[in-house]
Every structure is written in C-alpha cells, then in structure tokens.
Design a protein around this motif. Structure first.
Motif, PDB file in Angstrom:
ATOM      1  N   SER A   1      -4.844   2.685 -11.386  1.00  0.00           N
ATOM      2  CA  SER A   1      -4.427   1.324 -11.023  1.00  0.00           C
ATOM      3  C   SER A   1      -4.073   1.316  -9.545  1.00  0.00           C
ATOM      4  O   SER A   1      -2.970   1.710  -9.147  1.00  0.00           O
ATOM      5  CB  SER A   1      -3.226   0.889 -11.870  1.00  0.00           C
ATOM      6  OG  SER A   1      -3.547   0.914 -13.246  1.00  0.00           O
ATOM      7  N   VAL A   2      -5.009   0.881  -8.730  1.00  0.00           N
ATOM      8  CA  VAL A   2      -4.893   0.974  -7.270  1.00  0.00           C
ATOM      9  C   VAL A   2      -4.628  -0.408  -6.677  1.00  0.00           C
ATOM     10  O   VAL A   2      -5.289  -1.392  -7.038  1.00  0.00           O
ATOM     11  CB  VAL A   2      -6.179   1.567  -6.663  1.00  0.00           C
ATOM     12  CG1 VAL A   2      -6.047   1.685  -5.147  1.00  0.00           C
ATOM     13  CG2 VAL A   2      -6.487   2.928  -7.283  1.00  0.00           C
ATOM     14  N   LEU A   3      -3.657  -0.480  -5.767  1.00  0.00           N
ATOM     15  CA  LEU A   3      -3.364  -1.744  -5.102  1.00  0.00           C
ATOM     16  C   LEU A   3      -4.552  -2.203  -4.271  1.00  0.00           C
ATOM     17  O   LEU A   3      -5.051  -1.469  -3.412  1.00  0.00           O
ATOM     18  CB  LEU A   3      -2.146  -1.591  -4.191  1.00  0.00           C
ATOM     19  CG  LEU A   3      -0.770  -1.547  -4.861  1.00  0.00           C
ATOM     20  CD1 LEU A   3       0.289  -1.187  -3.831  1.00  0.00           C
ATOM     21  CD2 LEU A   3      -0.444  -2.866  -5.535  1.00  0.00           C
ATOM     22  N   ARG A   4      -4.984  -3.414  -4.536  1.00  0.00           N
ATOM     23  CA  ARG A   4      -6.058  -4.026  -3.746  1.00  0.00           C
ATOM     24  C   ARG A   4      -5.563  -5.242  -2.977  1.00  0.00           C
ATOM     25  O   ARG A   4      -6.320  -5.851  -2.211  1.00  0.00           O
ATOM     26  CB  ARG A   4      -7.214  -4.416  -4.666  1.00  0.00           C
ATOM     27  CG  ARG A   4      -7.852  -3.215  -5.346  1.00  0.00           C
ATOM     28  CD  ARG A   4      -8.767  -3.616  -6.480  1.00  0.00           C
ATOM     29  NE  ARG A   4      -9.841  -4.507  -6.036  1.00  0.00           N
ATOM     30  CZ  ARG A   4     -10.673  -5.126  -6.883  1.00  0.00           C
ATOM     31  NH1 ARG A   4     -10.524  -4.986  -8.181  1.00  0.00           N
ATOM     32  NH2 ARG A   4     -11.625  -5.913  -6.409  1.00  0.00           N
ATOM     33  N   ALA A   5      -4.293  -5.588  -3.223  1.00  0.00           N
ATOM     34  CA  ALA A   5      -3.657  -6.709  -2.530  1.00  0.00           C
ATOM     35  C   ALA A   5      -2.152  -6.516  -2.670  1.00  0.00           C
ATOM     36  O   ALA A   5      -1.693  -5.774  -3.543  1.00  0.00           O
ATOM     37  CB  ALA A   5      -4.096  -8.039  -3.151  1.00  0.00           C
TER      38      ALA A   5
ATOM     39  N   PHE B   1      -7.433  -6.994 -11.409  1.00  0.00           N
ATOM     40  CA  PHE B   1      -7.413  -7.807 -10.191  1.00  0.00           C
ATOM     41  C   PHE B   1      -7.868  -9.217 -10.539  1.00  0.00           C
ATOM     42  O   PHE B   1      -8.901  -9.374 -11.188  1.00  0.00           O
ATOM     43  CB  PHE B   1      -8.326  -7.212  -9.118  1.00  0.00           C
ATOM     44  CG  PHE B   1      -8.163  -7.876  -7.773  1.00  0.00           C
ATOM     45  CD1 PHE B   1      -7.107  -7.530  -6.942  1.00  0.00           C
ATOM     46  CD2 PHE B   1      -9.041  -8.860  -7.373  1.00  0.00           C
ATOM     47  CE1 PHE B   1      -6.941  -8.159  -5.724  1.00  0.00           C
ATOM     48  CE2 PHE B   1      -8.883  -9.489  -6.156  1.00  0.00           C
ATOM     49  CZ  PHE B   1      -7.836  -9.127  -5.329  1.00  0.00           C
TER      50      PHE B   1
ATOM     51  N   ALA C   1      -1.142  -3.072 -11.175  1.00  0.00           N
ATOM     52  CA  ALA C   1      -2.389  -3.276 -10.446  1.00  0.00           C
ATOM     53  C   ALA C   1      -3.597  -2.848 -11.272  1.00  0.00           C
ATOM     54  O   ALA C   1      -4.677  -2.627 -10.730  1.00  0.00           O
ATOM     55  CB  ALA C   1      -2.356  -2.488  -9.133  1.00  0.00           C
TER      56      ALA C   1
ATOM     57  N   HIS D   1      -3.921  -8.800  -9.419  1.00  0.00           N
ATOM     58  CA  HIS D   1      -2.863  -8.005 -10.027  1.00  0.00           C
ATOM     59  C   HIS D   1      -1.875  -8.896 -10.786  1.00  0.00           C
ATOM     60  O   HIS D   1      -1.770 -10.098 -10.520  1.00  0.00           O
ATOM     61  CB  HIS D   1      -2.114  -7.215  -8.952  1.00  0.00           C
ATOM     62  CG  HIS D   1      -2.991  -6.290  -8.172  1.00  0.00           C
ATOM     63  ND1 HIS D   1      -4.056  -5.625  -8.722  1.00  0.00           N
ATOM     64  CD2 HIS D   1      -2.952  -5.904  -6.865  1.00  0.00           C
ATOM     65  CE1 HIS D   1      -4.632  -4.869  -7.800  1.00  0.00           C
ATOM     66  NE2 HIS D   1      -3.981  -5.026  -6.668  1.00  0.00           N
TER      67      HIS D   1
ATOM     68  N   TYR E   1       3.605   3.267  -6.862  1.00  0.00           N
ATOM     69  CA  TYR E   1       3.020   2.256  -5.970  1.00  0.00           C
ATOM     70  C   TYR E   1       3.581   2.394  -4.564  1.00  0.00           C
ATOM     71  O   TYR E   1       2.862   2.193  -3.570  1.00  0.00           O
ATOM     72  CB  TYR E   1       3.285   0.852  -6.518  1.00  0.00           C
ATOM     73  CG  TYR E   1       2.428   0.489  -7.705  1.00  0.00           C
ATOM     74  CD1 TYR E   1       1.033   0.556  -7.638  1.00  0.00           C
ATOM     75  CD2 TYR E   1       2.998   0.071  -8.899  1.00  0.00           C
ATOM     76  CE1 TYR E   1       0.236   0.223  -8.715  1.00  0.00           C
ATOM     77  CE2 TYR E   1       2.206  -0.263  -9.995  1.00  0.00           C
ATOM     78  CZ  TYR E   1       0.834  -0.179  -9.896  1.00  0.00           C
ATOM     79  OH  TYR E   1       0.047  -0.512 -10.979  1.00  0.00           O
TER      80      TYR E   1
ATOM     81  N   ALA F   1      -0.764   3.428  -5.747  1.00  0.00           N
ATOM     82  CA  ALA F   1      -1.514   3.456  -7.003  1.00  0.00           C
ATOM     83  C   ALA F   1      -0.682   4.147  -8.074  1.00  0.00           C
ATOM     84  O   ALA F   1       0.195   4.959  -7.776  1.00  0.00           O
ATOM     85  CB  ALA F   1      -2.839   4.196  -6.823  1.00  0.00           C
TER      86      ALA F   1
ATOM     87  N   GLY G   1       0.844  -1.186   0.000  1.00  0.00           N
ATOM     88  CA  GLY G   1       0.000   0.000   0.000  1.00  0.00           C
ATOM     89  C   GLY G   1       0.875   1.229   0.000  1.00  0.00           C
ATOM     90  O   GLY G   1       2.107   1.140  -0.123  1.00  0.00           O
TER      91      GLY G   1
END
Length: 343
Positions: free
Chosen positions: A56-60, A122, A119, A124, A47, A52, A12
């Motif tokens: 493109s946003v980190l979800r994991a 998903f 990312a 990713h 990132y 992000a 994150g």
C-alpha cells in the motif's frame, strides 16, 4: 461546521505535515465528529517512515489515523447513528461489493473492505487524524458514560487483540505466551487475562513493553534474546505479535506439542525463513488473525466495566501540533507503548 480543519497528513516517506485540509459536506448517512484523541498505529509509522505499508504505497497526500474517539457535533441527517453530543469511537472498516469469495460471517477477509487511513486503493481512504472529520454513521459506536476517552481510544487495537485471542479458542486455564509486547501484544495479554488464562508469559526485547505487559496481566516476562527460556515456556497458546520472522520462530519454539500459534503480527510480503518443520512434527495449529469484525462492541463494554484493564498501555499523549514528535516516540518501543494525539 468549519470549512477546513487541522490534520496530520502523510505526503511520502519521512514527510508528514500538520496542515489544514478541507472538511467535505456530510452525506445524509454521515455524521460530523470532533476528534478528541487518536492512537498512533504501526501502519501510521510505516507511512511516515517509508511512504508505504507493504504494497500500500502513497500516491497522493493522505490524512493518517484510524484509532480515534470524539464527540458527534452533527448527527446523520437520515436519523441513523448516535445523536449530537454523543461520545463515540470508530470502527474504521467499510465494506464494498466484491466477487471474490470469503466467508459471509468474516467480513474482515473481504478484499472489498476499505479502512480509514489506508493507501491500499486509489484514491486513498482518508484517515481521521483531524480536529473534525466526516464519517459514515454506521462506523460510530456510542461510548458508555464515564469511560475515559483516552482508554476508549484503545478500542480499535484492543479489538484486534480480542480477535487474535479468540482465534485460539477457549484460553481459560491455559498457559499463554505472547511474543512481542508492543501495544497489540500488551492488549492481547489483557484480553487473555480477562478470558481466564492461568498463566501469561510476555516476551519482548525491551524492558518498557515487558513492564507494560506486567501491568496489564502478564504473570511473568522474558527477554526475547533469551531463546532457550522462550522455547522452554511450553505454551498451550502463543500469540505472535512481533511481526517479524524471528518472533514467529520463537512462537513456534515456545508452543507445546499440539499447541496453537496465532499470527497477528503482520510480516513483510514475500517468503519468510521460519522453522515450519518444527510446527509439522509437533502438530502445531498455525492460525492467521487479521483485524476484527464486531468484537469492538464487546471491547467497549469490557473497557467500560473495567474487566479489560488496558489503561497502562497508553504511555504518552501529545497535542496534534506535535505529531512529528509523537511519531518518533511511538516508533521507539524502548520508551513507549500506545502514543495518543490530542486534537
């Protein structure tokens, strides 16, 4: 092959960890690569800093990195790709089917492309900042004997620059202005020099990138704060690689009437305050440039034969265990060019 490997993992915003991750068994068309070096890209920095890159946003948690070189330790079982022991670099894109229209000869424009360390979707697409990675054999490009792996680590970003310069057409004998002399801008200078540009003017706010640009072929440099000097360049071709609206405004101002501005620096999403009226009245040709296709093959040859003099772009190498320090250095354009992680 080990069951786990040391990797650089983004969890994150402001949360990148050096930790062990599982190494999955390779499929029949996949090879196992022992990574030697990985170059830190602007996307890796985003990132790390923001969790992000644009939308493109980190979800994991996700392993970072797509600019890597190494050695094949297990070749693909189906016989495709390089043999074990071959030193390789990586083309980080893979195509998947999509019903969205795009030119067949420009797969970089397909929304079905997956990119290592991204990312955008998903689950990713895991990156390759790890001591050992499993990759499709089709991604691998064998390196010529004698090519320094630290220089070969520039193949992917140099392919981005190569594609950008090609978007302008033939630059032989022309005056080229490069706005933003970070790694992509400096590599664009090197590519333009190889392509026969008569004059190459590199622009940046910081002295270090201007110094690197000179080392790879810029005939002169300018401080980006000197707007009048940049506007006076009167360039046939401008490569905008700063990725901000002020840089694009400078690029438009510095182009000659009827000139071409190639936009390779990725601006933030949304509207941008740019003097488009100036582009209209001067009949400028504004051209986008996104990633690359097969130019990486030409880049590898040019790096190996020395016609693409890109070595000075690499300024720092850190062991992977010091990845956080490396990210901080890479994120400071006043002190660094391309920063590599050694695995």
């Amino acid at each position: 092959m080990t069951s786990s490997t040391l990797a650089v993992v983004a969890h994150g915003a402001d949360d990148v960890r050096i930790e062990h991750v599982p190494v999955r068994p390779p499929g029949p068309d996949e090879a196992v690569i022992a990574v030697a070096y990985g170059g830190i890209c602007g996307s890796d920095l985003h990132y790390w800093r923001h969790g992000a890159v644009g939308e493109s946003v980190l979800r994991a948690p996700m392993v970072l990195g797509h600019e890597v070189v190494g050695t094949v330790v297990r070749a693909a079982a189906d016989g495709t790709g390089p043999a074990a022991g071959t030193q390789v670099t990586v083309h980080p894109a893979t195509r998947e089917h999509t019903d969205v229209r795009f030119p067949d000869d420009r797969p970089n424009l397909s929304p079905g492309v997956r990119y290592l360390g991204s990312a955008a979707r998903f689950p990713h697409t895991e990156g390759a900042f790890a001591r050992e990675v499993v990759l499709p054999a089709a991604m691998l490009r064998a390196l010529p004997d004698g090519l320094d792996l630290r220089v070969a680590a520039l193949a992917e970003p140099a392919a981005v620059a190569w594609h950008a310069v090609a978007q302008a057409g033939d630059v032989r004998g022309k005056r080229v202005l490069v706005v933003g002399s970070g790694p992509i801008g400096a590599l664009a200078v090197a590519v333009a020099r190889r392509a026969g540009a008569a004059e190459i003017v590199a622009v940046d706010l910081h002295a270090k990138p201007r110094e690197i640009a000179t080392a790879v072929g810029a005939t002169r440099t300018l401080d980006a704060a000197d707007a009048e000097a940049v506007a006076a360049v009167d360039a046939d071709v401008v490569i905008e690689s700063s990725g901000n609206h002020r840089g694009l405004a400078s690029a438009i101002a510095g182009a000659t009437r009827g000139g071409t501005v190639v936009m390779v620096g990725l601006l933030p999403s949304g509207d941008q305050p740019v003097p488009i009226a100036h582009a209209i009245t001067r009949e400028l040709r504004l051209v986008g440039s996104f990633r690359f296709n097969d130019e990486i093959d030409e880049v590898i040859t040019a790096l190996a034969d020395g016609t693409l003099a890109a070595g000075p772009v690499v300024t720092h190498t850190f062991p992977a265990a010091r990845a956080l320090e490396a990210l901080a250095v890479a994120g400071d354009p006043a002190v660094s060019g391309k920063v590599l992680l050694a695995f």
